[in-house]
Design a protein around this motif. Sequence first.
Motif, PDB file in Angstrom:
ATOM      1  N   TYR A  47      71.634  40.050  36.307  1.00 34.56           N
ATOM      2  CA  TYR A  47      70.862  40.915  35.419  1.00 34.56           C
ATOM      3  C   TYR A  47      69.582  41.324  36.143  1.00 34.56           C
ATOM      4  O   TYR A  47      69.100  40.615  37.014  1.00 34.56           O
ATOM      5  N   GLY A  48      69.032  42.458  35.732  1.00 36.61           N
ATOM      6  CA  GLY A  48      67.785  42.898  36.346  1.00 36.61           C
ATOM      7  C   GLY A  48      67.668  44.406  36.378  1.00 36.61           C
ATOM      8  O   GLY A  48      68.487  45.123  35.787  1.00 36.61           O
ATOM      9  N   ASP A  49      66.646  44.882  37.070  1.00 39.02           N
ATOM     10  CA  ASP A  49      66.467  46.332  37.176  1.00 39.02           C
ATOM     11  C   ASP A  49      67.546  46.925  38.077  1.00 39.02           C
ATOM     12  O   ASP A  49      68.191  46.220  38.861  1.00 39.02           O
ATOM     13  N   VAL A  50      67.735  48.223  37.960  1.00 46.33           N
ATOM     14  CA  VAL A  50      68.864  48.876  38.624  1.00 46.33           C
ATOM     15  C   VAL A  50      68.792  48.753  40.144  1.00 46.33           C
ATOM     16  O   VAL A  50      69.821  48.593  40.811  1.00 46.33           O
ATOM     17  N   PHE A  51      67.596  48.765  40.708  1.00 43.64           N
ATOM     18  CA  PHE A  51      67.466  48.671  42.161  1.00 43.64           C
ATOM     19  C   PHE A  51      67.807  47.259  42.647  1.00 43.64           C
ATOM     20  O   PHE A  51      68.438  47.089  43.703  1.00 43.64           O
ATOM     21  N   PRO A  55      71.612  45.288  27.177  1.00 50.22           N
ATOM     22  CA  PRO A  55      72.496  44.205  27.636  1.00 50.22           C
ATOM     23  C   PRO A  55      73.434  44.625  28.756  1.00 50.22           C
ATOM     24  O   PRO A  55      73.931  43.789  29.499  1.00 50.22           O
ATOM     25  N   ASN A  56      73.662  45.940  28.892  1.00 46.23           N
ATOM     26  CA  ASN A  56      74.556  46.410  29.963  1.00 46.23           C
ATOM     27  C   ASN A  56      73.815  46.676  31.267  1.00 46.23           C
ATOM     28  O   ASN A  56      74.409  47.222  32.204  1.00 46.23           O
ATOM     29  N   ALA A  57      72.535  46.300  31.346  1.00 40.87           N
ATOM     30  CA  ALA A  57      71.820  46.333  32.630  1.00 40.87           C
ATOM     31  C   ALA A  57      72.263  45.110  33.412  1.00 40.87           C
ATOM     32  O   ALA A  57      71.518  44.148  33.626  1.00 40.87           O
ATOM     33  N   ARG A  58      73.525  45.147  33.821  1.00 38.68           N
ATOM     34  CA  ARG A  58      74.185  43.964  34.353  1.00 38.68           C
ATOM     35  C   ARG A  58      75.166  44.353  35.449  1.00 38.68           C
ATOM     36  O   ARG A  58      75.748  45.433  35.437  1.00 38.68           O
ATOM     37  N   LEU A  59      75.333  43.450  36.386  1.00 34.42           N
ATOM     38  CA  LEU A  59      76.338  43.577  37.440  1.00 34.42           C
ATOM     39  C   LEU A  59      77.269  42.380  37.322  1.00 34.42           C
ATOM     40  O   LEU A  59      76.819  41.233  37.266  1.00 34.42           O
ATOM     41  N   HIS A  77      75.264  57.260  38.329  1.00 37.26           N
ATOM     42  CA  HIS A  77      76.027  58.230  37.529  1.00 37.26           C
ATOM     43  C   HIS A  77      76.824  57.608  36.391  1.00 37.26           C
ATOM     44  O   HIS A  77      77.546  58.313  35.690  1.00 37.26           O
ATOM     45  N   ARG A  78      76.714  56.309  36.176  1.00 36.80           N
ATOM     46  CA  ARG A  78      77.488  55.662  35.122  1.00 36.80           C
ATOM     47  C   ARG A  78      77.030  56.127  33.742  1.00 36.80           C
ATOM     48  O   ARG A  78      75.939  56.689  33.576  1.00 36.80           O
ATOM     49  N   ASP A  79      77.855  55.882  32.744  1.00 34.56           N
ATOM     50  CA  ASP A  79      77.517  56.203  31.361  1.00 34.56           C
ATOM     51  C   ASP A  79      76.860  54.974  30.740  1.00 34.56           C
ATOM     52  O   ASP A  79      77.526  53.992  30.421  1.00 34.56           O
ATOM     53  N   TYR A  80      75.537  55.032  30.547  1.00 30.51           N
ATOM     54  CA  TYR A  80      74.816  53.876  30.027  1.00 30.51           C
ATOM     55  C   TYR A  80      74.966  53.726  28.516  1.00 30.51           C
ATOM     56  O   TYR A  80      74.484  52.738  27.947  1.00 30.51           O
ATOM     57  N   ARG A  81      75.647  54.654  27.870  1.00 26.53           N
ATOM     58  CA  ARG A  81      75.959  54.471  26.455  1.00 26.53           C
ATOM     59  C   ARG A  81      77.134  53.511  26.278  1.00 26.53           C
ATOM     60  O   ARG A  81      77.348  52.988  25.193  1.00 26.53           O
ATOM     61  N   GLU A  82      77.917  53.332  27.334  1.00 25.10           N
ATOM     62  CA  GLU A  82      79.011  52.371  27.302  1.00 25.10           C
ATOM     63  C   GLU A  82      78.448  50.968  27.515  1.00 25.10           C
ATOM     64  O   GLU A  82      77.594  50.746  28.367  1.00 25.10           O
ATOM     65  N   TYR A  83      78.956  50.003  26.735  1.00 24.66           N
ATOM     66  CA  TYR A  83      78.403  48.645  26.792  1.00 24.66           C
ATOM     67  C   TYR A  83      78.754  47.935  28.102  1.00 24.66           C
ATOM     68  O   TYR A  83      78.031  47.043  28.543  1.00 24.66           O
ATOM     69  N   ASP A  84      79.814  48.327  28.759  1.00 27.25           N
ATOM     70  CA  ASP A  84      80.307  47.624  29.947  1.00 27.25           C
ATOM     71  C   ASP A  84      79.289  47.677  31.087  1.00 27.25           C
ATOM     72  O   ASP A  84      78.400  48.528  31.119  1.00 27.25           O
ATOM     73  N   SER A  85      79.463  46.760  32.051  1.00 24.10           N
ATOM     74  CA  SER A  85      78.604  46.690  33.233  1.00 24.10           C
ATOM     75  C   SER A  85      79.272  47.400  34.403  1.00 24.10           C
ATOM     76  O   SER A  85      80.430  47.804  34.333  1.00 24.10           O
ATOM     77  N   VAL A  86      78.535  47.542  35.503  1.00 23.13           N
ATOM     78  CA  VAL A  86      79.158  47.902  36.778  1.00 23.13           C
ATOM     79  C   VAL A  86      79.845  46.642  37.299  1.00 23.13           C
ATOM     80  O   VAL A  86      79.256  45.559  37.288  1.00 23.13           O
TER      81      VAL A  86
END
Length: 457
Positions: free
Chosen positions: A235-239, A211-215, A285-294
């Motif tokens: 939402y979407g892939d990182v690229f 769910p945090n694969a979000r901007l 470099h973000r921490d993907y264990r954190e629920y928050d988005s970029v």
Amino acid sequence: MATSSTYKPVETMTNLQETETVELKKSTSELKEGVISIVAMLNKHQRGEVWFGIRNDGAVVGQQVSEKTLRDISKAIADHVEPKIYPVIEQSAVGSRQCIRVQVEGKEYPYYAYGRAYIRVGDEDRQLSAKELENLILGKNRDRLRWDTEVCDKATIDDIGPGKLKSFLKLCGLKFDTIPNSLEKLNLIKAGRLLNAAVLCFARKPEKFFPNARLRCAVFGTLDTTVTIGMKDYYGDVFALINKAEEYILEHINIGMRLEGMLRVDVPEIDPEAFREGIINAFCHRDYREYDSVNIAIFKDRVEIRSPGLLYGGLTIDTIRKKMVSARRNELLAELFQRSHRIEKWGRGIKMILEREPATEFEEVGTVQFVATFKRKNVEAFPSISVGETTQKTTQKTTQKILELIVSNPRISRIELAAEIGITADGVKYQLDKLRKQGILKRIGPDKGGYWEIVKE
């Protein structure tokens, strides 16, 4: 290592100094402090040595040495250091005086002395806080605990978008044959199962699994968050999210113009290469264990790129500003970014940002967020930009849409305007107030039951 208590002369030393791996004690009367130093050095460097018979200023005073002295040192270490270590304890000559040298090595950190954990800072031993101890443990296990190399249990090959994978391989100069073989080339499969990095980068819908694969993007009308003009989640892939973040910033900052020969060239008030690097760093470099988005936050005077997770691997704000160093929380993900030419291997990203935008600020907020802040420039400060050519494209589009909706329905409410345009009610209020101050719009009658009138085009 075996404990040795035999007399063992060594080369005379005259320049011994305390460092992060050397501690000097005038005698075994400071044995407890010496044991603490051993633990502090092991926790920092996994090795160290303590000398008894040498003062901390390097003066050799000597130490009375007997079999009992050596046994006492060995027993203190055995009784009060956990996990167990096996030191080399030697009687050693320094000049004409006898001293005792204790050498230790160990990789089973964190180590504890008398029930507490310590860390070496310069030539001092400092007790670790609970958070520092947690970071030490995570640091030791970081390769095993890396989020990007963990298996995504619920994802299958069918969740991967072949078009995304083909486009990426083309950028890398690699050929596509099948999805499994292609992912294998990129080290994104383990025992036939997809890794998190594969899903984040190439799944049709990564947000189905993360769910945090979000901007999250927002524009604010002031210097803080009190007036929200617009907000949108992607939402979407990182690229794809990197591209969306770049587009959003360009749509909401000032774009000036300059002439190059006969051509007019757009000149954004913030260098695009600089903020693009900031965006890439945030996702890489973000921490993907954190629920928050970029998060992208655009204010009147600045643009903030907020990334979950603090700096990694012991890096500090001062270090990243002054030295080309890199510590990668997501090593596999960083490798994919590098393969596709989005980042460089040697950590030049911060240096490039500061070369293009020297006023950029970096900050760690609390224990959860890293923020890169890009200053917006007064367009008059650009000698090469024509002020008359400067536009705020999105604001103009929003204003035009508001006026069109009012023409078709003068009694339309703020909430209805917000729903039609896709911005918040606060954002609509901000735009309406601005139009009224400019003399373009006028309210006739009360808020309820009244209507809007366009005074001038």
